[in-house]
Write an enzyme that holds these catalytic residues in place. Structure first.
Site, PDB file in Angstrom:
ATOM      1  CG  ASP A  35      -2.057   0.981   1.099  1.00 39.77           C
ATOM      2  OD1 ASP A  35      -3.208   0.547   0.951  1.00 39.77           O
ATOM      3  OD2 ASP A  35      -1.784   2.215   1.126  1.00 39.77           O
ATOM      4  CB  ILE A  36       0.735   4.332  -2.052  1.00 38.34           C
ATOM      5  CG1 ILE A  36       1.780   5.270  -2.589  1.00 38.34           C
ATOM      6  CG2 ILE A  36      -0.543   5.063  -1.675  1.00 38.34           C
ATOM      7  CD1 ILE A  36       1.393   5.916  -3.917  1.00 38.34           C
ATOM      8  CG  ASN A  97     -12.615  -0.768   3.376  1.00 42.85           C
ATOM      9  OD1 ASN A  97     -13.115  -1.152   4.430  1.00 42.85           O
ATOM     10  ND2 ASN A  97     -11.423  -0.176   3.326  1.00 42.85           N
ATOM     11  CD  GLU A 105      -9.685   6.303   0.416  1.00 35.96           C
ATOM     12  OE1 GLU A 105      -8.588   6.292  -0.181  1.00 35.96           O
ATOM     13  OE2 GLU A 105      -9.806   6.642   1.601  1.00 35.96           O
ATOM     14  CB  VAL A 106      -9.124   1.932  -5.157  1.00 42.28           C
ATOM     15  CG1 VAL A 106      -8.739   1.459  -6.557  1.00 42.28           C
ATOM     16  CG2 VAL A 106      -8.166   3.014  -4.669  1.00 42.28           C
ATOM     17  CG  HIS A 110      -8.411  -2.806  -2.587  1.00 43.20           C
ATOM     18  ND1 HIS A 110      -9.357  -2.173  -3.371  1.00 43.20           N
ATOM     19  CD2 HIS A 110      -8.339  -2.100  -1.440  1.00 43.20           C
ATOM     20  CE1 HIS A 110      -9.810  -1.106  -2.731  1.00 43.20           C
ATOM     21  NE2 HIS A 110      -9.227  -1.050  -1.543  1.00 43.20           N
ATOM     22  CG  HIS A 112      -6.771  -2.871   2.897  1.00 43.26           C
ATOM     23  ND1 HIS A 112      -6.060  -1.692   2.777  1.00 43.26           N
ATOM     24  CD2 HIS A 112      -7.972  -2.637   2.303  1.00 43.26           C
ATOM     25  CE1 HIS A 112      -6.788  -0.792   2.147  1.00 43.26           C
ATOM     26  NE2 HIS A 112      -7.959  -1.337   1.845  1.00 43.26           N
TER      27      HIS A 112
HETATM   28  P1  5GP Z   1      -9.859   1.456   0.171  1.00 40.84           P
HETATM   29  O1  5GP Z   1     -10.235   2.619   1.020  1.00 40.84           O
HETATM   30  O2  5GP Z   1     -10.410   1.562  -1.231  1.00 40.84           O
HETATM   31  O3  5GP Z   1     -10.152   0.139   0.826  1.00 40.84           O
HETATM   32  O4  5GP Z   1      -8.276   1.481   0.093  1.00 40.84           O
HETATM   33  C1  5GP Z   1      -7.550   1.962  -0.991  1.00 40.84           C
HETATM   34  C2  5GP Z   1      -6.096   1.814  -0.643  1.00 40.84           C
HETATM   35  O5  5GP Z   1      -5.328   1.990  -1.813  1.00 40.84           O
HETATM   36  C3  5GP Z   1      -5.593   2.837   0.383  1.00 40.84           C
HETATM   37  O6  5GP Z   1      -5.049   2.158   1.503  1.00 40.84           O
HETATM   38  C4  5GP Z   1      -4.534   3.623  -0.396  1.00 40.84           C
HETATM   39  O7  5GP Z   1      -3.434   3.990   0.400  1.00 40.84           O
HETATM   40  C5  5GP Z   1      -4.149   2.665  -1.500  1.00 40.84           C
HETATM   41  N1  5GP Z   1      -3.705   3.311  -2.720  1.00 40.84           N
HETATM   42  C6  5GP Z   1      -4.328   4.311  -3.383  1.00 40.84           C
HETATM   43  N2  5GP Z   1      -3.651   4.643  -4.488  1.00 40.84           N
HETATM   44  C7  5GP Z   1      -2.570   3.810  -4.545  1.00 40.84           C
HETATM   45  C8  5GP Z   1      -1.494   3.668  -5.475  1.00 40.84           C
HETATM   46  O8  5GP Z   1      -1.380   4.366  -6.474  1.00 40.84           O
HETATM   47  N3  5GP Z   1      -0.565   2.711  -5.188  1.00 40.84           N
HETATM   48  C9  5GP Z   1      -0.654   1.911  -4.091  1.00 40.84           C
HETATM   49  N4  5GP Z   1       0.299   0.989  -3.906  1.00 40.84           N
HETATM   50  N5  5GP Z   1      -1.665   2.018  -3.193  1.00 40.84           N
HETATM   51  C10 5GP Z   1      -2.602   2.960  -3.418  1.00 40.84           C
END
Ligand code: 5GP
Length: 127
Positions: A35-36, A97, A105-106, A110, A112
């Site tokens: 994760d970034i 999520n 968010e994405v 995915h 985690h």
């Molecule tokens: P969500 O809230 O959708 O479950 O989590 C999205 C996750 O994607 C977040 O933890 C965020 O830090 C990670 N993320 C967003 N953009 C990028 C990216 O460009 N590269 C990587 N490696 N992680 C990302």
């Protein structure tokens, strides 16, 4: 209602090689990368290569081969990074999520994998 997949989401771009990731493991149907913005010493995201919005979409519509590959990849990553919950590891938390209430968010499935420290209770009170 069908699930609608956005081909421009950031993980689709990672899968197409348009933006870099830091891969931990790649298999036929799955990709794992750091994760970034890590929330724990271990914070890896595991994604399927197929266009699935979220876990329920994947669980309902992915092929058996994709589901087996993805699930095994999660297990392999836990073991590789020492966060498996056996006698040799201290355990971890898996989070997937989904949608608005899940604060996803994405919009590409995915999971985690978080570990390497005590993570506390699962949910904080909603604000
Ligand atoms: P969500 O809230 O959708 O479950 O989590 C999205 C996750 O994607 C977040 O933890 C965020 O830090 C990670 N993320 C967003 N953009 C990028 C990216 O460009 N590269 C990587 N490696 N992680 C990302």
């Amino acid at each position: 209602m069908a699930y609608v997949y956005d081909e421009q989401n950031i993980f689709a771009k990672i899968l197409r090689g348009e933006i870099p990731s830091n891969p931990v493991l790649e298999t036929e149907h799955s990709l794992a990368f750091n994760d970034i913005n890590p929330q724990a010493p271990v914070h890896v995201l595991v994604i399927p290569k197929g266009p699935y919005v979220c876990y329920d979409h994947f669980a309902l519509e992915a092929s058996d081969a994709e589901i087996v590959d993805f699930t095994r990849t999660v297990g392999r990553i836990c073991k590789m990074l020492g966060v498996q919950a056996d006698a040799a590891g201290d355990g971890c938390r898996l989070i997937a999520n989904a949608g608005a209430h899940g604060v996803q968010e994405v919009p590409h499935l995915h999971v985690h994998i978080l570990g390497g420290r005590m993570l506390g209770r699962m949910l904080a009170p909603a604000k």
